[in-house]
Each structure stands twice: as structure tokens, then as C-alpha cells.
Design a protein around this motif. Structure first.
Motif, PDB file in Angstrom:
ATOM      1  N   PHE A  66      11.667  11.492   6.250  1.00 26.07           N
ATOM      2  CA  PHE A  66      11.801  10.994   4.881  1.00 26.07           C
ATOM      3  C   PHE A  66      12.683   9.742   4.909  1.00 26.07           C
ATOM      4  O   PHE A  66      13.625   9.661   5.702  1.00 26.07           O
ATOM      5  CB  PHE A  66      12.444  12.078   4.005  1.00 26.07           C
ATOM      6  N   HIS A  67      12.372   8.757   4.064  1.00 27.14           N
ATOM      7  CA  HIS A  67      13.132   7.493   4.118  1.00 27.14           C
ATOM      8  C   HIS A  67      12.975   6.680   2.843  1.00 27.14           C
ATOM      9  O   HIS A  67      12.055   6.910   2.057  1.00 27.14           O
ATOM     10  CB  HIS A  67      12.679   6.666   5.324  1.00 27.14           C
ATOM     11  N   TYR A  68      13.894   5.738   2.691  1.00 23.25           N
ATOM     12  CA  TYR A  68      13.863   4.803   1.558  1.00 23.25           C
ATOM     13  C   TYR A  68      13.667   3.379   2.072  1.00 23.25           C
ATOM     14  O   TYR A  68      14.460   2.899   2.874  1.00 23.25           O
ATOM     15  CB  TYR A  68      15.197   4.820   0.803  1.00 23.25           C
ATOM     16  N   HIS A  69      12.626   2.699   1.566  1.00 23.28           N
ATOM     17  CA  HIS A  69      12.456   1.275   1.844  1.00 23.28           C
ATOM     18  C   HIS A  69      13.112   0.462   0.735  1.00 23.28           C
ATOM     19  O   HIS A  69      13.342  -0.727   0.894  1.00 23.28           O
ATOM     20  CB  HIS A  69      10.976   0.879   1.829  1.00 23.28           C
ATOM     21  N   ILE A  70      13.274   1.099  -0.407  1.00 22.63           N
ATOM     22  CA  ILE A  70      13.754   0.398  -1.592  1.00 22.63           C
ATOM     23  C   ILE A  70      14.877   1.226  -2.228  1.00 22.63           C
ATOM     24  O   ILE A  70      15.352   2.181  -1.632  1.00 22.63           O
ATOM     25  CB  ILE A  70      12.594   0.121  -2.598  1.00 22.63           C
ATOM     26  N   ASP A  94       0.817  -1.216   0.000  1.00 21.96           N
ATOM     27  CA  ASP A  94       0.000   0.000   0.000  1.00 21.96           C
ATOM     28  C   ASP A  94       0.849   1.264   0.000  1.00 21.96           C
ATOM     29  O   ASP A  94       0.328   2.368  -0.178  1.00 21.96           O
ATOM     30  CB  ASP A  94      -0.934   0.019   1.215  1.00 21.96           C
ATOM     31  N   GLU A  95       2.140   1.127   0.251  1.00 19.36           N
ATOM     32  CA  GLU A  95       3.015   2.297   0.328  1.00 19.36           C
ATOM     33  C   GLU A  95       3.620   2.665  -1.025  1.00 19.36           C
ATOM     34  O   GLU A  95       4.021   3.807  -1.222  1.00 19.36           O
ATOM     35  CB  GLU A  95       4.164   2.018   1.300  1.00 19.36           C
ATOM     36  N   PHE A  96       3.715   1.688  -1.917  1.00 20.10           N
ATOM     37  CA  PHE A  96       4.406   1.929  -3.186  1.00 20.10           C
ATOM     38  C   PHE A  96       3.881   3.172  -3.889  1.00 20.10           C
ATOM     39  O   PHE A  96       4.638   3.984  -4.404  1.00 20.10           O
ATOM     40  CB  PHE A  96       4.242   0.739  -4.134  1.00 20.10           C
ATOM     41  N   GLY A 135      11.198   7.772  -2.473  1.00 25.19           N
ATOM     42  CA  GLY A 135      11.216   7.993  -1.026  1.00 25.19           C
ATOM     43  C   GLY A 135       9.899   8.600  -0.594  1.00 25.19           C
ATOM     44  O   GLY A 135       9.125   9.082  -1.431  1.00 25.19           O
ATOM     45  N   HIS A 136       9.602   8.549   0.692  1.00 25.77           N
ATOM     46  CA  HIS A 136       8.404   9.223   1.224  1.00 25.77           C
ATOM     47  C   HIS A 136       8.582   9.486   2.717  1.00 25.77           C
ATOM     48  O   HIS A 136       9.426   8.877   3.354  1.00 25.77           O
ATOM     49  CB  HIS A 136       7.129   8.416   0.900  1.00 25.77           C
ATOM     50  N   PRO A 137       7.798  10.444   3.274  1.00 26.95           N
ATOM     51  CA  PRO A 137       7.930  10.760   4.701  1.00 26.95           C
ATOM     52  C   PRO A 137       6.902  10.029   5.566  1.00 26.95           C
ATOM     53  O   PRO A 137       5.805   9.712   5.109  1.00 26.95           O
ATOM     54  CB  PRO A 137       7.674  12.275   4.733  1.00 26.95           C
TER      55      PRO A 137
HETATM   56 ZN   LIG Z   1       7.657   4.234   4.606  1.00 25.97          ZN
END
Ligand SMILES: [Zn+2]
Ligand SMILES: [Zn+2]
Length: 254
Positions: free
Chosen positions: A169-173, A151-153, A161-163
Motif C-alpha cells: 500500500f502506498h501514497y503517490h499524492i 491511469d492510476e488515479f 492510497g492503493h496497493p
Molecule cells: Zn501506485
């Protein structure tokens, strides 16, 4: 004396405020970090840090965690705000989450000489490492109980990235700015808290394969000619880290 002191503080605060509202903040972000003389050269690649020091056991990296490039997640009043629409990771139509980027005071303390752990600690939610521009890496879960990112993609910005709700702010991928603008798909991208480096999804022009359960493997790299264990980001789960840290993690505070 007290009055003079607080006037000086006020003046400093005012000049800082003036600075951030009138200048492009990329200038500030691109300042060379203060790097201690006893810090191995590879860490100076963390160009988003404000300081990088060593006590002989740990490397301490301080960052604000904010991306130096334009993002739809900056407040619209910020010079780094840029509208974004279209598709994002996985072909999802971009849908902005309600959060905006805030500045933090991250202190990452990572082992100077990372070693494999006997018990591989699971990563937790929140920062699990630091990328070269100072933005934290997060793990492959969207929330507690190993909730997948699906659901975050759609809320990843143009560089994926997203906050969080509190503006982190961060990177999961894969941090797409680092792999496509700043460097390339096989470059060093940052470090996890256990001190082991993270590399891009490709090696010798092909997608990396044969990673272990922690999402890494060992061999020589341009930065470590004698060889080192390192993680690779990949384009499918678990993206950055697999089943926990390969080494013993240091700490992060913000
Ligand atoms: Zn996230
Ligand atoms: Zn490799």
C-alpha cells in the motif's frame, strides 16, 4: 528441548493468528511505537511505526506499511475492509485495482541530520519515504520511463492510497487520511529517505506556492523552530517530490 521450543513458537503463532482474526487490528496499529531515548521528539509523530531508534547518524524506523483505517483494499475477511464506490482523486469514478493490502517489514534508515546533496539523486519506483502512519510514499510515476499516474488515479481509495500487485500500500499524492482526519492540511505528514520532512499542501490557511524543483523550501515550522528544508505535497504533479531528493537519501528495505 527442541520440541519445547518449537511448541512455544507454534503457540505464539497460534495466538497471533487468533489475535488478528478476533480483534479489530486498529488496536494493534495504534500501539505506541518503541522510541529510543536518543531519538528527537519529532520522530515520535510517526505513530504507525513499531520502533524508532537512532545510532547517532541514522534514524531507523520500522513499519508494516499497512494503513490503520478502513480501506476497500483490505481482504474482505479483514476487519478493516470497507466497501467504497463513488469518486476519488481528480473526480475519477473509483475503479478498484485487483490487488489487496499485505503487511511488510519496512526498515527506513534516514539521516538524523539531513543535509543538502551536491548531486540530487532521482527518486526510484517503490518507497521513497515514510508517512506518519507507516505507509510508504511513492513518487509521481506509475512505472518505468516516467509513466504518468493518470491511469492510476481512478484506483485510489477514499484516502488516496492503493496497493501494488504484491500488496504494498502506498501514497503517490496527498495522504488524505492524515490531512483531513488525523491532522490537517498544514501538518507534518512524514519524511522522505533523505531525512527532510514532508508537510501538507497548505501554509497559513492557503495553498503553498513557490516551491523549488525538488518540491520544497526552507523556513521555520512548528516542529523545527530553527527552520529546515521541507517538502510540501500539492494537488498537482509532482505531488510530493519534484526532480529528485534535495538531500542524500538513506535506505529502505522490506
Ligand atoms: Zn501506485
Ligand atoms: Zn513550507
Amino acid at each position: 528441548m527442541k520440541l519445547i521450543k518449537s511448541t512455544a513458537v507454534l503457540f505464539t503463532l497460534l495466538s497471533m493468528a487468533a489475535c488478528s482474526s478476533s480483534e479489530d487490528t486498529t488496536t494493534e496499529e495504534n500501539e505506541v511505537p518503541e522510541v529510543g531515548t536518543d531519538v528527537p521528539a519529532v520522530y515520535s509523530k510517526i505513530y504507525g511505526a513499531s520502533s524508532i531508534t537512532s545510532d547517532g547518524t541514522y534514524i531507523t524506523i520500522k513499519t508494516s506499511g499497512t494503513p490503520e483505517y478502513k480501506s476497500v483494499y483490505y481482504p474482505t475477511t479483514n476487519a478493516l475492509y470497507e466497501d467504497f464506490s463513488g469518486t476519488t482523486y481528480g473526480g475519477y469514478t473509483f475503479r478498484k485495482n485487483p490487488n489487496t493490502i499485505s503487511s511488510f517489514e519496512f526498515t527506513f534508515k534516514i539521516p538524523l541530520n539531513p543535509v543538502v546533496a551536491t548531486n540530487h539523486r532521482a527518486t526510484s519506483l517503490g518507497a521513497i519515504g515514510v508517512s506518519l502512519n507507516g505507509v510508504p510514499f511513492f513518487n509521481q510515476y506509475a512505472g518505468p520511463n516516467e509513466q504518468p499516474l493518470t491511469d492510476e488515479f481512478q484506483s485510489f481509495d477514499k484516502y488516496w492510497g492503493h496497493p501494488t500487485a504484491n500488496g504494498m500500500f502506498h501514497y503517490h499524492i496527498e495522504p488524505l487520511y492524515l490531512t483531513t482526519v488525523k491532522a490537517d492540511k498544514s501538518a507534518l505528514l512524514g519524511f522522505l529517505l533523505d531525512g527532510f520532512p514532508v508537510y501538507g499542501p497548505e501554509e497559513n490557511g492557503a495553498d503553498v506556492t513557490g516551491l523549488d524543483m525538488y518540491h520544497g523550501h526552507s523556513h521555520a515550522t512548528a516542529d523545527y523552530p530553527d527552520g529546515i528544508y521541507h517538502y510540501h505535497v500539492t494537488n498537482s504533479a509532482p505531488y510530493i517530490n519534484g526532480n529528485g531528493f534535495y538531500g542524500t537519501p538513506g535506505t529502505v528495505s522490506q
